[in-house]
Design a protein around this motif. Structure first.
Motif, PDB file in Angstrom:
ATOM      1  N   ILE A   4      56.805 -82.679   9.352  1.00  0.00           N
ATOM      2  CA  ILE A   4      57.428 -81.881   8.310  1.00  0.00           C
ATOM      3  C   ILE A   4      56.691 -80.550   8.265  1.00  0.00           C
ATOM      4  CG2 ILE A   4      58.252 -83.835   6.972  1.00  0.00           C
ATOM      5  CD1 ILE A   4      55.802 -83.600   5.242  1.00  0.00           C
ATOM      6  N   SER A   5      57.267 -79.595   7.567  1.00  0.00           N
ATOM      7  CA  SER A   5      56.693 -78.259   7.601  1.00  0.00           C
ATOM      8  C   SER A   5      55.373 -78.179   6.836  1.00  0.00           C
ATOM      9  CB  SER A   5      57.689 -77.256   7.031  1.00  0.00           C
ATOM     10  OG  SER A   5      57.983 -77.601   5.692  1.00  0.00           O
ATOM     11  N   TYR A   6      55.190 -78.998   5.788  1.00  0.00           N
ATOM     12  CA  TYR A   6      53.955 -78.948   5.004  1.00  0.00           C
ATOM     13  C   TYR A   6      52.971 -79.967   5.563  1.00  0.00           C
ATOM     14  CZ  TYR A   6      50.720 -79.629   1.169  1.00  0.00           C
ATOM     15  OH  TYR A   6      49.586 -79.752   0.412  1.00  0.00           O
ATOM     16  N   GLN A   7      51.911 -79.494   6.190  1.00  0.00           N
ATOM     17  CA  GLN A   7      50.885 -80.369   6.742  1.00  0.00           C
ATOM     18  C   GLN A   7      49.523 -79.838   6.311  1.00  0.00           C
ATOM     19  OE1 GLN A   7      51.466 -80.340  10.936  1.00  0.00           O
ATOM     20  NE2 GLN A   7      53.225 -81.688  10.854  1.00  0.00           N
ATOM     21  N   PRO A   8      48.948 -80.388   5.248  1.00  0.00           N
ATOM     22  CA  PRO A   8      47.684 -79.849   4.783  1.00  0.00           C
ATOM     23  C   PRO A   8      46.525 -80.122   5.728  1.00  0.00           C
ATOM     24  CG  PRO A   8      48.290 -81.775   3.506  1.00  0.00           C
ATOM     25  CD  PRO A   8      49.443 -81.454   4.409  1.00  0.00           C
ATOM     26  N   ASP A   9      46.434 -81.301   6.317  1.00  0.00           N
ATOM     27  CA  ASP A   9      45.309 -81.636   7.182  1.00  0.00           C
ATOM     28  C   ASP A   9      45.721 -81.889   8.614  1.00  0.00           C
ATOM     29  OD1 ASP A   9      43.444 -81.440   5.172  1.00  0.00           O
ATOM     30  OD2 ASP A   9      43.733 -83.516   4.550  1.00  0.00           O
ATOM     31  N   GLU A  10      46.929 -82.329   8.810  1.00  0.00           N
ATOM     32  CA  GLU A  10      47.366 -82.690  10.152  1.00  0.00           C
ATOM     33  C   GLU A  10      47.686 -81.444  10.954  1.00  0.00           C
ATOM     34  OE1 GLU A  10      49.024 -83.746   7.414  1.00  0.00           O
ATOM     35  OE2 GLU A  10      48.465 -85.834   7.229  1.00  0.00           O
ATOM     36  N   LYS A  11      47.101 -81.374  12.120  1.00  0.00           N
ATOM     37  CA  LYS A  11      47.340 -80.210  12.980  1.00  0.00           C
ATOM     38  C   LYS A  11      48.452 -80.481  13.981  1.00  0.00           C
ATOM     39  CE  LYS A  11      43.797 -78.146  11.183  1.00  0.00           C
ATOM     40  NZ  LYS A  11      44.028 -77.688   9.860  1.00  0.00           N
ATOM     41  N   THR A  12      48.697 -81.756  14.285  1.00  0.00           N
ATOM     42  CA  THR A  12      49.719 -82.102  15.276  1.00  0.00           C
ATOM     43  C   THR A  12      50.607 -83.197  14.717  1.00  0.00           C
ATOM     44  OG1 THR A  12      48.367 -83.818  16.300  1.00  0.00           O
ATOM     45  CG2 THR A  12      48.131 -81.579  17.174  1.00  0.00           C
ATOM     46  N   CYS A  13      51.699 -83.418  15.413  1.00  0.00           N
ATOM     47  CA  CYS A  13      52.614 -84.491  15.023  1.00  0.00           C
ATOM     48  C   CYS A  13      51.981 -85.868  15.225  1.00  0.00           C
ATOM     49  CB  CYS A  13      53.899 -84.412  15.847  1.00  0.00           C
ATOM     50  SG  CYS A  13      54.937 -83.018  15.425  1.00  0.00           S
ATOM     51  N   VAL A  14      51.094 -85.979  16.183  1.00  0.00           N
ATOM     52  CA  VAL A  14      50.437 -87.258  16.448  1.00  0.00           C
ATOM     53  C   VAL A  14      49.544 -87.641  15.274  1.00  0.00           C
ATOM     54  CG1 VAL A  14      48.827 -88.456  17.981  1.00  0.00           C
ATOM     55  CG2 VAL A  14      50.545 -86.939  18.939  1.00  0.00           C
ATOM     56  N   GLN A  15      48.813 -86.687  14.724  1.00  0.00           N
ATOM     57  CA  GLN A  15      47.968 -86.973  13.567  1.00  0.00           C
ATOM     58  C   GLN A  15      48.806 -87.403  12.366  1.00  0.00           C
ATOM     59  OE1 GLN A  15      45.758 -83.367  13.014  1.00  0.00           O
ATOM     60  NE2 GLN A  15      44.058 -84.063  14.315  1.00  0.00           N
ATOM     61  N   PHE A  16      49.915 -86.720  12.151  1.00  0.00           N
ATOM     62  CA  PHE A  16      50.790 -87.080  11.046  1.00  0.00           C
ATOM     63  C   PHE A  16      51.365 -88.481  11.252  1.00  0.00           C
ATOM     64  CE2 PHE A  16      55.119 -87.280   9.317  1.00  0.00           C
ATOM     65  CZ  PHE A  16      54.819 -87.158   7.977  1.00  0.00           C
ATOM     66  N   THR A  17      51.773 -88.791  12.483  1.00  0.00           N
ATOM     67  CA  THR A  17      52.352 -90.093  12.790  1.00  0.00           C
ATOM     68  C   THR A  17      51.321 -91.202  12.615  1.00  0.00           C
ATOM     69  OG1 THR A  17      53.823 -89.016  14.373  1.00  0.00           O
ATOM     70  CG2 THR A  17      53.607 -91.399  14.540  1.00  0.00           C
ATOM     71  N   VAL A  18      50.088 -90.953  13.021  1.00  0.00           N
ATOM     72  CA  VAL A  18      49.033 -91.957  12.867  1.00  0.00           C
ATOM     73  C   VAL A  18      48.757 -92.217  11.390  1.00  0.00           C
ATOM     74  CG1 VAL A  18      46.567 -92.370  13.220  1.00  0.00           C
ATOM     75  CG2 VAL A  18      47.974 -91.585  15.105  1.00  0.00           C
ATOM     76  N   LYS A  19      48.704 -91.168  10.578  1.00  0.00           N
ATOM     77  CA  LYS A  19      48.474 -91.349   9.143  1.00  0.00           C
ATOM     78  C   LYS A  19      49.638 -92.093   8.491  1.00  0.00           C
ATOM     79  CE  LYS A  19      45.250 -87.827   7.699  1.00  0.00           C
ATOM     80  NZ  LYS A  19      45.015 -86.694   6.810  1.00  0.00           N
ATOM     81  N   LEU A  20      50.851 -91.762   8.883  1.00  0.00           N
ATOM     82  CA  LEU A  20      52.016 -92.442   8.335  1.00  0.00           C
ATOM     83  C   LEU A  20      52.027 -93.910   8.735  1.00  0.00           C
ATOM     84  CD1 LEU A  20      54.725 -92.201   6.809  1.00  0.00           C
ATOM     85  CD2 LEU A  20      55.788 -91.733   9.026  1.00  0.00           C
ATOM     86  N   LEU A  21      51.707 -94.182   9.987  1.00  0.00           N
ATOM     87  CA  LEU A  21      51.648 -95.558  10.464  1.00  0.00           C
ATOM     88  C   LEU A  21      50.532 -96.329   9.761  1.00  0.00           C
ATOM     89  CD1 LEU A  21      52.979 -97.462  12.517  1.00  0.00           C
ATOM     90  CD2 LEU A  21      51.241 -96.753  14.143  1.00  0.00           C
ATOM     91  N   TYR A  22      49.400 -95.696   9.537  1.00  0.00           N
ATOM     92  CA  TYR A  22      48.276 -96.314   8.820  1.00  0.00           C
ATOM     93  C   TYR A  22      48.689 -96.690   7.401  1.00  0.00           C
ATOM     94  CZ  TYR A  22      43.503 -96.836   7.048  1.00  0.00           C
ATOM     95  OH  TYR A  22      42.354 -97.302   6.479  1.00  0.00           O
ATOM     96  N   PHE A  23      49.404 -95.790   6.726  1.00  0.00           N
ATOM     97  CA  PHE A  23      49.866 -96.069   5.367  1.00  0.00           C
ATOM     98  C   PHE A  23      50.871 -97.216   5.356  1.00  0.00           C
ATOM     99  CE2 PHE A  23      52.908 -95.399   1.922  1.00  0.00           C
ATOM    100  CZ  PHE A  23      52.058 -95.460   0.838  1.00  0.00           C
ATOM    101  N   LEU A  24      51.832 -97.188   6.289  1.00  0.00           N
ATOM    102  CA  LEU A  24      52.860 -98.233   6.323  1.00  0.00           C
ATOM    103  C   LEU A  24      52.264 -99.606   6.661  1.00  0.00           C
ATOM    104  CD1 LEU A  24      55.811 -96.343   8.031  1.00  0.00           C
ATOM    105  CD2 LEU A  24      55.557 -96.937   5.615  1.00  0.00           C
ATOM    106  N   LEU A  25      51.328 -99.641   7.597  1.00  0.00           N
ATOM    107  CA  LEU A  25      50.691-100.917   7.927  1.00  0.00           C
ATOM    108  C   LEU A  25      49.821-101.427   6.782  1.00  0.00           C
ATOM    109  CD1 LEU A  25      49.769-100.423  11.682  1.00  0.00           C
ATOM    110  CD2 LEU A  25      51.579-101.849  10.716  1.00  0.00           C
TER     111      LEU A  25
END
Length: 140
Positions: A4-25
């Motif tokens: 998404i366009s607002y990424q406070p800490d994530e620099k790449t899509c992979v970082q965002f995906t890992v955080k999202l996956l971590y939250f969902l798991l």
């Protein structure tokens, strides 16, 4: 796609995906732990209503002795029904306590990830303290 366009800490899509996956798991583990606590509590309540008797080196326990169609649980090679039911009760109580602790850890994980992502919640210690020279520069 996941970025998404607002990424406070994530620099790449992979970082965002890992955080999202971590939250969902973590959320899925929370649900699994709560279900495990409920399952153990249900069996503990059933175990407290058992009436047990020893027959031929086995322990037979029934939920309702007057009902001929009531479920019968047979524990082979158990000579002492009293110690068997007390050990099962202890194991179920231990399982409930450990799963409750795991559920609280998962809940805390979800809370920290959610707060850090959406409500600017910082989890950490600042290693470089602000000095007076960095905070305010005096004009002469």
């Amino acid at each position: 796609m996941l970025c998404i366009s607002y990424q406070p800490d994530e620099k790449t899509c992979v970082q965002f995906t890992v955080k999202l996956l971590y939250f969902l798991l973590s959320a899925l583990a929370l649900v699994a732990c709560v279900l495990a606590v409920a399952f153990a509590a249900h069996h503990y309540l059933q175990l407290t209503k058992f009436t047990c008797g020893t027959t031929l080196e086995s322990c037979q326990c029934k939920l309702d002795t007057e009902d001929p169609l009531s479920r019968t649980f047979v524990y082979q090679d158990a000579a002492d029904c009293g110690s068997l039911t007390s050990m099962l009760s202890l194991y179920l109580l231990l399982q409930m306590a450990l799963n409750l602790v795991a559920a609280l850890v998962c809940l805390l994980t979800c809370f920290v990830v959610w707060k850090h992502r959406y409500q600017v919640f910082y989890v950490g210690v600042r290693f470089q303290p602000l000095t007076a020279a960095e905070g305010h520069k005096e004009q002469v």
